[in-house]
Design a protein around this motif. Structure first.
Motif, PDB file in Angstrom:
ATOM      1  N   TYR A  49     -17.917 -31.533   6.840  1.00  0.00           N
ATOM      2  CA  TYR A  49     -17.201 -32.424   7.501  1.00  0.00           C
ATOM      3  C   TYR A  49     -15.633 -32.474   7.323  1.00  0.00           C
ATOM      4  CZ  TYR A  49     -22.174 -33.729   8.232  1.00  0.00           C
ATOM      5  OH  TYR A  49     -23.329 -33.887   8.824  1.00  0.00           O
ATOM      6  N   GLU A  53     -11.578 -36.799   9.513  1.00  0.00           N
ATOM      7  CA  GLU A  53     -12.530 -37.393  10.618  1.00  0.00           C
ATOM      8  C   GLU A  53     -13.693 -38.348   9.763  1.00  0.00           C
ATOM      9  OE1 GLU A  53     -15.749 -36.138  14.082  1.00  0.00           O
ATOM     10  OE2 GLU A  53     -14.552 -34.746  12.987  1.00  0.00           O
ATOM     11  N   LEU A  54     -14.151 -38.008   8.611  1.00  0.00           N
ATOM     12  CA  LEU A  54     -14.926 -38.969   7.674  1.00  0.00           C
ATOM     13  C   LEU A  54     -14.185 -40.218   7.438  1.00  0.00           C
ATOM     14  CD1 LEU A  54     -16.558 -36.207   5.268  1.00  0.00           C
ATOM     15  CD2 LEU A  54     -17.570 -37.918   6.828  1.00  0.00           C
ATOM     16  N   GLU A  56     -11.898 -41.681   9.193  1.00  0.00           N
ATOM     17  CA  GLU A  56     -11.619 -42.165  10.390  1.00  0.00           C
ATOM     18  C   GLU A  56     -13.146 -43.089  10.893  1.00  0.00           C
ATOM     19  OE1 GLU A  56     -10.203 -39.170  12.834  1.00  0.00           O
ATOM     20  OE2 GLU A  56      -8.124 -39.361  12.214  1.00  0.00           O
ATOM     21  N   ARG A  57     -14.473 -42.245  10.604  1.00  0.00           N
ATOM     22  CA  ARG A  57     -15.412 -42.765  11.269  1.00  0.00           C
ATOM     23  C   ARG A  57     -16.599 -43.301  10.127  1.00  0.00           C
ATOM     24  NH1 ARG A  57     -17.304 -38.385  15.567  1.00  0.00           N
ATOM     25  NH2 ARG A  57     -18.576 -40.081  16.059  1.00  0.00           N
ATOM     26  N   ARG A  58     -16.336 -43.276   9.015  1.00  0.00           N
ATOM     27  CA  ARG A  58     -17.319 -43.551   8.115  1.00  0.00           C
ATOM     28  C   ARG A  58     -16.833 -44.353   6.940  1.00  0.00           C
ATOM     29  NH1 ARG A  58     -23.074 -42.158   8.409  1.00  0.00           N
ATOM     30  NH2 ARG A  58     -23.192 -40.336  10.089  1.00  0.00           N
ATOM     31  N   ASP A  62     -20.941 -44.152   2.439  1.00  0.00           N
ATOM     32  CA  ASP A  62     -21.482 -42.786   3.099  1.00  0.00           C
ATOM     33  C   ASP A  62     -21.022 -41.623   2.785  1.00  0.00           C
ATOM     34  OD1 ASP A  62     -22.578 -44.678   4.704  1.00  0.00           O
ATOM     35  OD2 ASP A  62     -21.737 -43.989   6.705  1.00  0.00           O
ATOM     36  N   ARG A 194      -9.814 -51.815   5.224  1.00  0.00           N
ATOM     37  CA  ARG A 194     -10.109 -50.617   5.981  1.00  0.00           C
ATOM     38  C   ARG A 194      -9.109 -49.688   5.625  1.00  0.00           C
ATOM     39  NH1 ARG A 194     -13.278 -46.564   6.652  1.00  0.00           N
ATOM     40  NH2 ARG A 194     -12.945 -45.633   8.861  1.00  0.00           N
ATOM     41  N   ARG A 198     -10.082 -46.106   3.954  1.00  0.00           N
ATOM     42  CA  ARG A 198      -9.555 -44.724   4.558  1.00  0.00           C
ATOM     43  C   ARG A 198      -8.867 -43.907   3.498  1.00  0.00           C
ATOM     44  NH1 ARG A 198      -7.146 -45.527  10.324  1.00  0.00           N
ATOM     45  NH2 ARG A 198      -7.335 -43.177  10.258  1.00  0.00           N
ATOM     46  N   SER A 202      -9.978 -40.226   1.977  1.00  0.00           N
ATOM     47  CA  SER A 202      -9.173 -39.163   2.150  1.00  0.00           C
ATOM     48  C   SER A 202      -8.687 -38.390   0.652  1.00  0.00           C
ATOM     49  CB  SER A 202      -7.876 -39.355   2.946  1.00  0.00           C
ATOM     50  OG  SER A 202      -7.197 -40.140   1.994  1.00  0.00           O
TER      51      SER A 202
END
Length: 395
Positions: A49, A53-54, A56-58, A62, A194, A198, A202
């Motif tokens: 993945y 994107e991880l 941004e979305r998780r 996770d 949040r 993020r 990253s």
């Protein structure tokens, strides 16, 4: 292996004349299922993945589950994993009682220096044994416990260094929010929590950087998990690796105002000085982490974010003029400092915050390395005086 390395990607280089490039740049030393950095594309990933994107979305837990157990969790797995992690945030009593003295003795060096000793104490207190002597389940359990304790150790050391009492972890808060809570003593604003989450996602892993490789070298000896992580923290403490976010922000402070950007940058470039927050040993295009963090900073808005964007634009333009043909862009440290400042983190905690994330990536690499019992033992080419020479008699 016959002494040469196959050119696996555009960023990987061959060994020539039996000697690897300085710093092992681009040399492929092993295989990994954890992720990779594709520098010419400006892309990196955790397992299959996109890391950005991880982010941004998780959530952080996770991604932790993905790195340790190979899959992104579903709702039931997420709940179970969070319940497994939460009690591990609390420190043993003998470690807690040692922290005030440790904070005093490392006051001049900061929390990251204190973490090296505190984490060693935690491992000794918990009876961590060499990886070589453990089965995979026990190795993973030790790594999970060490990772979960790092935010608690760092925030306690920081607060004690400020003359404040440590804040006990809360089991109901996610990893990033709990970190901010323990740092400030107040439940964080969800938007800032949040943003920090993020950032943490990253920076979980980023190929075979110096600290990750250090952790794997130590793991190859069969040492315990904490020994591997302590070595990685030592590598991270160097200003050429993890020490740049606050230094990049110091650059913005030194420039001060928009009218000083051009003369300040031109003077530094002509003097051959490094501009902190620009350039990366792997990326030959924009750092995708920087792009994401710029978006977060712009979302907050305000003078600092606006000034950072203006400085970035002018630095890249001046570098293109004075050093044509070189691709120099902002790296993760430039906007990481801006985002952490906007989220209220003290500058002395910027690099420790990086560590709060990267300890998960280090640990995943340690577990992967521990599955291979071959010790990492490269060779060096001797270039000193020709031996053997007679040893002169003592005078």
């Amino acid at each position: 292996m016959d002494g040469r390395v196959v050119n696996a990607t555009a960023t990987h280089t061959e060994i020539t004349d039996g000697l690897a490039p300085r710093g092992l740049a681009g040399v492929v030393v092993t295989e990994t299922a954890l992720g990779d950095v594709r520098g010419r594309e400006g892309f990196y990933h955790y397992r299959q993945y996109s890391a950005v994107e991880l982010a941004e979305r998780r959530g952080f837990e996770d991604v932790w589950h993905l790195m340790f157990r190979g899959t992104l969790p579903g709702p039931a797995e997420r709940t179970a994993f969070a319940a497994e992690l939460a009690p591990l945030r609390r420190l043993p009593e003998d470690v807690r009682t040692a922290l005030p003295a440790l904070a005093r003795s490392t006051a001049a060096s900061g929390p990251l220096a204190g973490l090296r000793t505190a984490l060693s104490l935690l491992g000794a207190s918990a009876g961590f044994r060499p990886l070589y002597d453990l089965d995979p389940a026990r190795r993973a359990a030790d790594a999970l416990a060490a990772c979960a304790a790092v935010p608690t150790l760092l925030t306690a050391l920081h607060r004690l260094g400020q003359g404040l009492e440590p804040v006990e972890p809360r089991e109901d808060l996610p990893y990033a929010a709990n970190y901010l809570y323990m740092l400030t003593g107040e439940e964080p604003d969800p938007v800032r929590a949040r943003a920090v989450e993020r950032y943490l996602i990253s920076t979980v892993d980023h190929g075979f950087n110096a600290s990750t490789f250090t952790a794997r070298v130590i793991a190859s000896t069969g040492a315990d998990v904490v020994a591997c992580l302590t070595g990685a923290i030592g590598a991270l403490s160097g200003p050429l690796h993890g020490g740049a976010p606050s230094r990049a922000l110091d650059t913005l402070d030194a420039i001060g105002t928009a009218d000083r950007i051009d003369p300040w940058i031109r003077e530094r470039v002509r003097a051959g000085d490094r501009i902190m927050g620009f350039g990366h040993p792997v990326y030959r295009t924009e750092d995708p982490r920087s792009r994401m963090l710029r978006e977060i900073a712009r979302g907050f808005g305000g003078p600092l974010a606006d000034f950072a964007v203006e400085v970035e634009e002018r630095v890249e333009a001046i570098l293109a003029e004075l050093k044509p043909g070189r691709e120099l862009h902002t790296n993760v440290e430039f906007y990481a400092g801006v985002v952490m400042e906007l989220c209220g983190l003290p500058r002395e905690m910027f690099t420790p915050t990086f560590c709060v994330a990267r300890v998960v990536g280090w640990s995943a690499n340690v577990l992967e390395q521990a599955a291979d019992s071959k010790i990492i033992r490269p060779a060096a080419r001797y270039v000193g005086p020709t031996p053997p020479q007679p040893v002169p008699a003592a005078g």
